[in-house]
Design an enzyme around this catalytic site. Structure first.
Site, PDB file in Angstrom:
ATOM      1  N   ASP A 181       5.636   9.294  -8.779  1.00 16.80           N
ATOM      2  CA  ASP A 181       4.756   8.420  -7.885  1.00 16.80           C
ATOM      3  C   ASP A 181       4.025   9.496  -6.881  1.00 16.80           C
ATOM      4  OD1 ASP A 181       5.079   6.172  -9.262  1.00 16.80           O
ATOM      5  OD2 ASP A 181       6.111   5.140  -7.515  1.00 16.80           O
ATOM      6  N   LYS A 203       0.021   5.328  -8.490  1.00 21.68           N
ATOM      7  CA  LYS A 203      -0.894   4.295  -8.502  1.00 21.68           C
ATOM      8  C   LYS A 203      -1.443   4.328  -7.130  1.00 21.68           C
ATOM      9  CE  LYS A 203       1.706   1.025 -11.554  1.00 21.68           C
ATOM     10  NZ  LYS A 203       3.184   1.300 -11.568  1.00 21.68           N
ATOM     11  N   THR A 264      14.196   2.553   1.789  1.00 23.13           N
ATOM     12  CA  THR A 264      12.926   1.840   1.565  1.00 23.13           C
ATOM     13  C   THR A 264      12.116   2.070   2.681  1.00 23.13           C
ATOM     14  OG1 THR A 264      11.835  -0.295   1.333  1.00 23.13           O
ATOM     15  CG2 THR A 264      13.927  -0.337   2.253  1.00 23.13           C
ATOM     16  N   MET A 318       1.791  -2.420   2.194  1.00 28.36           N
ATOM     17  CA  MET A 318       0.580  -2.655   1.317  1.00 28.36           C
ATOM     18  C   MET A 318      -0.287  -3.656   2.184  1.00 28.36           C
ATOM     19  SD  MET A 318       1.950  -2.740  -2.477  1.00 28.36           S
ATOM     20  CE  MET A 318       3.397  -3.756  -2.230  1.00 28.36           C
TER      21      MET A 318
HETATM   22  C1  LIG Z   1       3.905  -0.012  -3.815  1.00 31.62           C
HETATM   23  S1  LIG Z   1       4.821  -0.025  -2.376  1.00 31.62           S
HETATM   24  C2  LIG Z   1       6.328   0.739  -2.480  1.00 31.62           C
HETATM   25  C3  LIG Z   1       7.376   0.556  -1.663  1.00 31.62           C
HETATM   26  C4  LIG Z   1       8.624   1.226  -1.944  1.00 31.62           C
HETATM   27  N1  LIG Z   1       9.104   1.071  -3.128  1.00 31.62           N
HETATM   28  C5  LIG Z   1       9.596   1.223  -0.764  1.00 31.62           C
HETATM   29  O1  LIG Z   1      10.858   0.755  -0.745  1.00 31.62           O
HETATM   30  O2  LIG Z   1       9.412   2.086   0.362  1.00 31.62           O
HETATM   31  C6  LIG Z   1       3.951   1.094  -1.251  1.00 31.62           C
HETATM   32  C7  LIG Z   1       3.688   0.835   0.340  1.00 31.62           C
HETATM   33  O3  LIG Z   1       5.023   1.259   0.627  1.00 31.62           O
HETATM   34  C8  LIG Z   1       4.646   1.605   2.042  1.00 31.62           C
HETATM   35  N2  LIG Z   1       4.974   2.925   2.250  1.00 31.62           N
HETATM   36  C9  LIG Z   1       5.560   3.891   1.190  1.00 31.62           C
HETATM   37  N3  LIG Z   1       5.585   4.962   1.648  1.00 31.62           N
HETATM   38  C10 LIG Z   1       5.647   4.877   3.073  1.00 31.62           C
HETATM   39  C11 LIG Z   1       5.457   6.049   4.090  1.00 31.62           C
HETATM   40  N4  LIG Z   1       5.915   7.377   3.830  1.00 31.62           N
HETATM   41  N5  LIG Z   1       4.907   5.606   5.321  1.00 31.62           N
HETATM   42  C12 LIG Z   1       4.535   4.190   5.426  1.00 31.62           C
HETATM   43  N6  LIG Z   1       4.657   3.473   4.576  1.00 31.62           N
HETATM   44  C13 LIG Z   1       4.873   3.655   3.365  1.00 31.62           C
HETATM   45  C14 LIG Z   1       3.161   1.482   2.400  1.00 31.62           C
HETATM   46  O4  LIG Z   1       3.036   0.215   2.766  1.00 31.62           O
HETATM   47  C15 LIG Z   1       2.879   1.374   1.013  1.00 31.62           C
HETATM   48  O5  LIG Z   1       1.495   0.784   0.938  1.00 31.62           O
END
Ligand SMILES: C[S@@+](CC[C@H](N)C(=O)[O-])C[C@H]1O[C@@H](n2cnc3c(N)ncnc32)[C@H](O)[C@@H]1O
Length: 393
Positions: A181, A203, A264, A318
């Site tokens: 990803d 994505k 996460t 998101m």
């Molecule tokens: C499709 S979700 C996946 C979440 C992921 N599985 C997790 O546990 O972090 C994607 C969202 O995770 C958050 N996100 C993921 N990585 C991030 C980062 N490095 N900084 C801030 N938000 C992040 C944002 O809200 C982003 O839109």
């Protein structure tokens, strides 16, 4: 194990890992050793050592702070022809304890010529090399009789390669194919050898993306072709990550599949900005919400009125484009308009930044600051605690 102090504790941990049945003889033990007694991991004989205690033992450790007791234990061991490690006198020991490292079923033991720190340093270097792939375990890559393909769903954490788990990094180092990803730690990909196939399964929010069905099909196809496939995902595979669909696809196709949880972004990204999602005496709950559709949207599964009544922490993923609508719904259903909010964008990367505001100010603050995904935002009193931590180098 004769003795119940810190040295005994460390040795016991290694013995239990090797699945030994351990008896500790000592009038007192450390709290950590005591915690192992109740679940039955070890037997505690609560008294001083007595001759005869080594009856039936295969291996003995003399780890008291009394050299005379240690000598007596070593003497009994010698008579019984039981190997004995004396924690206080290496030269009087019939066996030396190596620094042990494990990677799956591979065990590395290092003796440092009498210097335990040297042994630990070399052990760590070997395990790190096996983990990051700079030392190749060729037998593991090509087992006799051919190799069965498999899939490992790896949670890569929020982006910094240091935040992937050890098991996750191992799986990446041993992969033949990596489907990654865009939010997974990209720098891990640059260290892969050229023969490893990297497939971009990103994505992008409201942008280009590989269909989930295609990702599932690729995982299965490569695994059935005998490849070790890693699905490298951002954060944790099962937090808004569609990891379950990938797991189900593998199981349905009869492909062996392992799940490696990750840090996460829902908890880790606020944490990196010094914001705890809970705090004693302040917040006894936190809720993680997907903001990919706003309140009132037919596809929304969130009970927004209930979240408005919540006193605790709300973490929204998101939810950059939908922030205004979500904040309005929370206020409409009871949350105070001046409830503090922190937005953390690009968490764990060089461009990480934090925007502080309130529920009513959120939409304006995001627009003024030009915040784009990925970002998480945190609502609640915990935001007031925020204390920006720095690297401990
Ligand atoms: C499709 S979700 C996946 C979440 C992921 N599985 C997790 O546990 O972090 C994607 C969202 O995770 C958050 N996100 C993921 N990585 C991030 C980062 N490095 N900084 C801030 N938000 C992040 C944002 O809200 C982003 O839109």
């Amino acid at each position: 194990m004769v003795g119940g102090g810190q040295v005994a504790h460390r040795r016991v941990a290694g013995l239990l890992e090797a699945r030994a049945r351990v008896t500790v003889v000592s009038p007192e033990v450390t709290p950590a050793l005591e915690a192992l007694v109740a679940p039955g991991s070890l037997t505690w004989v609560r008294r001083r050592y007595e001759p005869g205690d080594l009856d039936g033992a295969w291996y003995a450790v003399a780890a008291t702070d009394d050299p005379a007791v240690n000598a007596a234990v070593a003497g009994e061991a010698e008579r019984l022809r039981v190997f004995c490690a004396r924690a206080d006198d290496r030269s009087a020991s019939s066996v030396w304890t190596p620094a042990v490292g494990r990677q799956g079923d591979l065990v590395v033991g290092v003796h440092g010529g009498g210097d335990p720190q040297r042994a630990v340093g070399v052990r760590d270097a070997v395990v790190a090399g096996l983990t990051d792939g700079s030392i190749r375990d060729r037998a593991a890559r090509e087992p006799e009789g051919g190799r069965a393909g498999s899939v490992v769903l790896v949670g890569g954490g929020p982006g910094d390669p240091g935040l992937i788990t050890v098991r996750g990094q191992q799986a990446v180092a041993q992969a033949d194919v990596v489907l990654a990803d865009h939010l997974a730690p990209q720098s891990l990909l640059s260290s892969l050898p050229p023969e490893v196939e990297v497939i971009d399964a990103s994505k992008l929010p409201r942008g280009r993306s590989m269909a989930q069905e295609q990702i599932n099909a690729l995982l299965v196809e490569h695994a059935l072709a005998g490849k070790r496939v890693v699905r490298l995902k951002g954060g944790d595979p099962f937090v808004f990550g569609r990891g379950m669909e990938e797991l189900e696809a593998c199981v349905a196709a009869g492909v062996p599949v392992e799940v490696v949880p990750g840090v996460t972004s829902a908890i880790g990204v606020p944490g990196l900005a010094g914001i705890p999602v809970t705090h004693r005496g302040l917040t006894h709950e936190f809720v993680v919400v997907s903001g990919h559709v706003p309140p009132g949207h037919p596809a929304s599964l969130v009970d927004w009125p209930a979240l408005g009544r919540l006193r605790g922490t709300v973490v929204v993923l998101m939810g950059v484009d939908t922030a205004g609508a979500i904040a309005a719904a929370l206020v409409e259903h009871g949350r105070a308009p001046d409830t503090p909010v922190a937005v953390v964008a690009d968490g764990s990367t060089a461009t990480q930044r934090v925007v502080r505001t309130t529920l009513t100010g959120l939409a304006r603050a995001l627009a003024d600051e030009g915040v784009r995904p990925p970002a998480v935002w945190v609502v609640g009193e915990v935001v007031r605690l925020a204390t920006e931590p720095g690297p401990a180098r």
